[in-house]
Design a protein around this motif. Sequence first.
Motif, short mmCIF file in Angstrom:
data_model
loop_
_atom_site.label_atom_id
_atom_site.label_comp_id
_atom_site.label_asym_id
_atom_site.label_seq_id
_atom_site.Cartn_x
_atom_site.Cartn_y
_atom_site.Cartn_z
N ARG A 10 0.84 -1.20 0.00
CA ARG A 10 0.00 0.00 0.00
C ARG A 10 0.88 1.26 0.00
O ARG A 10 0.97 1.97 1.00
CB ARG A 10 -0.92 0.00 1.22
CG ARG A 10 -1.88 -1.20 1.31
CD ARG A 10 -2.94 -1.13 0.20
NE ARG A 10 -3.94 -2.17 0.35
CZ ARG A 10 -3.95 -3.29 -0.35
NH1 ARG A 10 -2.98 -3.52 -1.24
NH2 ARG A 10 -4.91 -4.19 -0.19
N GLU B 220 -0.88 -6.61 5.05
CA GLU B 220 -0.89 -5.29 4.40
C GLU B 220 0.34 -4.51 4.88
O GLU B 220 0.56 -4.38 6.09
CB GLU B 220 -2.16 -4.50 4.76
CG GLU B 220 -3.35 -4.87 3.92
CD GLU B 220 -4.45 -3.82 4.02
OE1 GLU B 220 -4.27 -2.82 4.75
OE2 GLU B 220 -5.49 -4.00 3.38
N HIS C 250 2.08 -0.81 4.56
CA HIS C 250 1.88 0.57 4.14
C HIS C 250 3.22 1.31 4.13
O HIS C 250 3.97 1.25 5.11
CB HIS C 250 0.92 1.28 5.10
CG HIS C 250 -0.44 0.66 5.16
ND1 HIS C 250 -1.51 1.15 4.46
CD2 HIS C 250 -0.90 -0.43 5.82
CE1 HIS C 250 -2.59 0.41 4.69
NE2 HIS C 250 -2.22 -0.56 5.52
N ALA D 229 -6.58 3.64 5.71
CA ALA D 229 -6.45 2.45 4.89
C ALA D 229 -7.61 2.42 3.91
O ALA D 229 -8.71 2.88 4.19
CB ALA D 229 -6.48 1.21 5.77
N VAL E 115 -5.73 2.45 -2.80
CA VAL E 115 -4.35 2.92 -2.88
C VAL E 115 -4.20 3.88 -4.04
O VAL E 115 -4.55 3.57 -5.18
CB VAL E 115 -3.39 1.72 -3.07
CG1 VAL E 115 -1.97 2.21 -3.14
CG2 VAL E 115 -3.57 0.74 -1.95
#
Length: 265
Positions: free
Chosen positions: A64, A198, A200, A259, A262
């Motif tokens: 992400r 996930e 980021h 979140a 993206v």
Amino acid sequence: MKQEVSLSAEQGQPEKPESRQQAKRAASSRRQKDLYQPYETPTLIYEILRILAVLLLAVIARMRPRGRHHIPRQGPYIVASNHLAWTDIPLIPIYLPQKVVYMAKEEVFQGRLHWLARFLGAFPVRRGEGDRQALRAAETVLKAGRVLVIFPEGTRSRSRTLARAHAGLGMIALRSGVPVLPVAIWGSEDLFKKFRPEIHIVYGEPLLFKPQGPKITREEIEEATERVMRSIAALLPPSYRGVYATSLPSSGEEKAPAAGPVGDQ
């Protein structure tokens, strides 16, 4: 004849222990000096490794990245990031268009993976003291137009939250006069531990610092370091901000990217 025998006997004498120790110290000093001259990975190999890493990450994680429009198109600049796991090292620069050089803790070069640190283009820094060699190495890297990656906390965070940063970041930023790109990463601590976690990576707006007078003051160094760390904290979710959580304003800056879809791909 006596002289020849004497010379022959002298040549046959074993080397003095003191001479061997001096030679070892000299060799060690040369190796240490070489460590501050980062190895530059060949561009073709670097790009192949990066492509392979991107493909691998697409399988084992959900990446992400955000804020990629903030990344300078060319160096020199400094990348300053929080540090949660060893996986941050290859992840932080994976979306940067340039090769990077790492400032790494000295202990890395004394372990089994010292060769990998050299291959990735790292040089050592002695934490907790004024390492002038590391400072000169950093300035040399930036003067050459390259990108320098620094983890201001000095080591991985065991608590998964931001710890107090070392002031070396502020010193390098002020002395070099190049932009500092704040980067926040989270989820990397779960890579290889959870199924497709996930991860980021958020790139913030670059910051530029200039001394107010002919000499850089301690207050300027501390303020520059604090400002970068506040910027990193503002990019992180509240639970990751650690000691910098209370330094953020109550609104606006403290909002971490949510979140979801993206952008900036």
